[in-house]
Design a protein around this motif. Structure first.
Motif, short mmCIF file in Angstrom:
data_model
loop_
_atom_site.label_atom_id
_atom_site.label_comp_id
_atom_site.label_asym_id
_atom_site.label_seq_id
_atom_site.Cartn_x
_atom_site.Cartn_y
_atom_site.Cartn_z
N ILE A 53 52.87 57.91 20.95
CA ILE A 53 53.54 57.04 21.93
C ILE A 53 52.55 56.74 23.03
N ASN A 54 52.17 55.47 23.14
CA ASN A 54 51.16 55.08 24.12
C ASN A 54 51.81 54.60 25.41
N ALA A 55 51.82 55.49 26.41
CA ALA A 55 52.33 55.13 27.73
C ALA A 55 51.20 54.94 28.73
N ALA A 56 49.97 54.91 28.25
CA ALA A 56 48.81 54.68 29.12
C ALA A 56 48.66 53.19 29.38
N ALA A 57 48.41 52.82 30.62
CA ALA A 57 48.25 51.41 30.95
C ALA A 57 47.56 51.25 32.29
N TYR A 58 46.87 50.13 32.44
CA TYR A 58 46.36 49.68 33.73
C TYR A 58 47.48 48.84 34.34
N THR A 59 48.13 49.36 35.36
CA THR A 59 49.34 48.72 35.88
C THR A 59 49.18 48.11 37.27
N LYS A 60 47.96 48.09 37.79
CA LYS A 60 47.74 47.50 39.11
C LYS A 60 47.67 45.98 38.95
N VAL A 61 48.85 45.37 39.02
CA VAL A 61 48.98 43.95 38.69
C VAL A 61 48.08 43.07 39.55
N ASP A 62 48.05 43.31 40.85
CA ASP A 62 47.22 42.49 41.73
C ASP A 62 45.74 42.75 41.51
N ASP A 63 45.35 44.01 41.37
CA ASP A 63 43.94 44.34 41.16
C ASP A 63 43.41 43.73 39.86
N ALA A 64 44.28 43.58 38.87
CA ALA A 64 43.84 43.04 37.59
C ALA A 64 43.29 41.62 37.71
N GLU A 65 43.73 40.89 38.74
CA GLU A 65 43.24 39.52 38.92
C GLU A 65 41.74 39.48 39.17
N SER A 66 41.22 40.50 39.84
CA SER A 66 39.79 40.54 40.12
C SER A 66 39.05 41.59 39.29
N HIS A 67 39.80 42.37 38.49
CA HIS A 67 39.19 43.38 37.62
C HIS A 67 39.78 43.27 36.21
N GLU A 68 39.76 42.06 35.69
CA GLU A 68 40.41 41.85 34.39
C GLU A 68 39.72 42.61 33.26
N ASP A 69 38.42 42.77 33.35
CA ASP A 69 37.71 43.54 32.31
C ASP A 69 38.19 44.98 32.27
N ASP A 70 38.41 45.56 33.45
CA ASP A 70 38.91 46.94 33.50
C ASP A 70 40.32 47.02 32.91
N ALA A 71 41.16 46.05 33.27
CA ALA A 71 42.52 46.04 32.75
C ALA A 71 42.52 45.81 31.24
N HIS A 72 41.63 44.94 30.78
CA HIS A 72 41.54 44.64 29.35
C HIS A 72 41.14 45.87 28.55
N ALA A 73 40.26 46.67 29.10
CA ALA A 73 39.82 47.87 28.39
C ALA A 73 41.00 48.79 28.08
#
Length: 282
Positions: A53-73
């Motif tokens: 069960i994968n509950a791991a996620a990059y959930t910083k919605v606003d930060d993802a706008e400027s760190h999309e590569d980190d969120a994509h990983a």
């Protein structure tokens, strides 16, 4: 005996998944303990488990706008790695996704098979994760889309509103975003029920039933903890400009549960009352 692996186990949902699986053979790994983008580490972790069960996620919605590569990983590459590892061993994969894969322009509940159309970086990365899971493990994976989560195990909107009530006479909350406040305790139990029922692989919407605005949600929170709901004042999204766009309509349909012979999750107000009774909001 079925062996379960939870990734992202230290998060709000991850903690409730551990409670929902209490008494079973569970390995619970936090993001610090398992980097889901590390193929070798994931292969080692998945080995010997029947369900991941994968509950791991990059959930910083606003930060993802400027760190999309980190969120994509984390949100796209990580699920891809997990899907390959589970497909190789024959394990089932439950991947938790989000309402942000939709554009929020709808006027009726989004069906599970509605085409995705994310409007921000966070949604794009989560949609990419879904696509990878569906492509690699179509017959052994579940995608469970969650939204507006709150629970005991982490910071969330409900706790923020209660905290603000302690320092402000009134709070202003938007009325022009509609969704389904969802207790992570209910979601965790629903995921376990899905697995216990050996439900068909596919997409499921893991949200409490009904709908409401953030304003409605806040007034209900105040009422549940003995605060005056009249202290909650309406406003609209123009008063809270943020880096990432928010879907205006995040109401999800629940037909997949019914097709699988599983009752959808209860109404969000009923769930909120149960959560308050359980001490989740304080």
């Amino acid at each position: 005996m079925t062996r379960y692996l939870i990734t992202g186990a230290a998060g709000m949902l991850g903690q409730d998944l551990q409670l929902a699986l209490s008494g079973r053979d569970v390995t619970a790994l936090s993001r610090a303990a398992l980097d889901i983008t590390d193929e070798a580490a994931v292969a080692d972790a998945v080995a010997g488990h029947d369900v991941v069960i994968n509950a791991a996620a990059y959930t910083k919605v606003d930060d993802a706008e400027s760190h999309e590569d980190d969120a994509h990983a984390v949100n796209a590459r990580g699920p891809e790695v997990l899907a390959r590892a589970t497909a190789a061993t024959g394990a089932k994969l439950v991947h938790v996704s989000t309402d942000y894969v939709f554009d929020g322009n709808g006027t009726s509940p989004y069906a599970e098979d509605e085409p995705t159309a994310p409007i921000g970086a966070y949604g794009r990365t989560k949609a990419a994760g879904e696509a990878a899971v569906r492509e690699i493990a179509p017959d052994s994976s579940y995608i469970v889309r969650a939204a507006w989560l709150y629970g005991a195990g982490g910071p969330n909107f409900a706790k923020t509103m209660i905290r603000l009530a302690g320092s402000h006479d009134t709070v202003q909350v938007v009325v022009d975003q509609l969704g389904q406040p969802t207790w992570t305790g209910d979601l965790a139990r629903q995921i376990v029920a899905m697995l216990d029922a050996d439900a068909p692989a596919g997409i499921y919407h893991g949200t409490n039933a009904g709908k409401g605005s953030w304003f409605d949600f806040t007034r209900a929170i105040f009422a549940e903890v003995g605060l005056d709901p009249e202290r909650v004042l309406p406003t609209d999204s123009s008063a809270f400009v943020r880096p990432a766009p928010r879907p205006a309509y995040s109401v999800l349909g629940h037909d997949a549960w019914r097709r699988a012979g599983i009752e959808p999750m209860r109404d969000w107000r009923e769930a909120l009352h149960a959560a308050a009774e359980a001490g989740v909001l304080v």
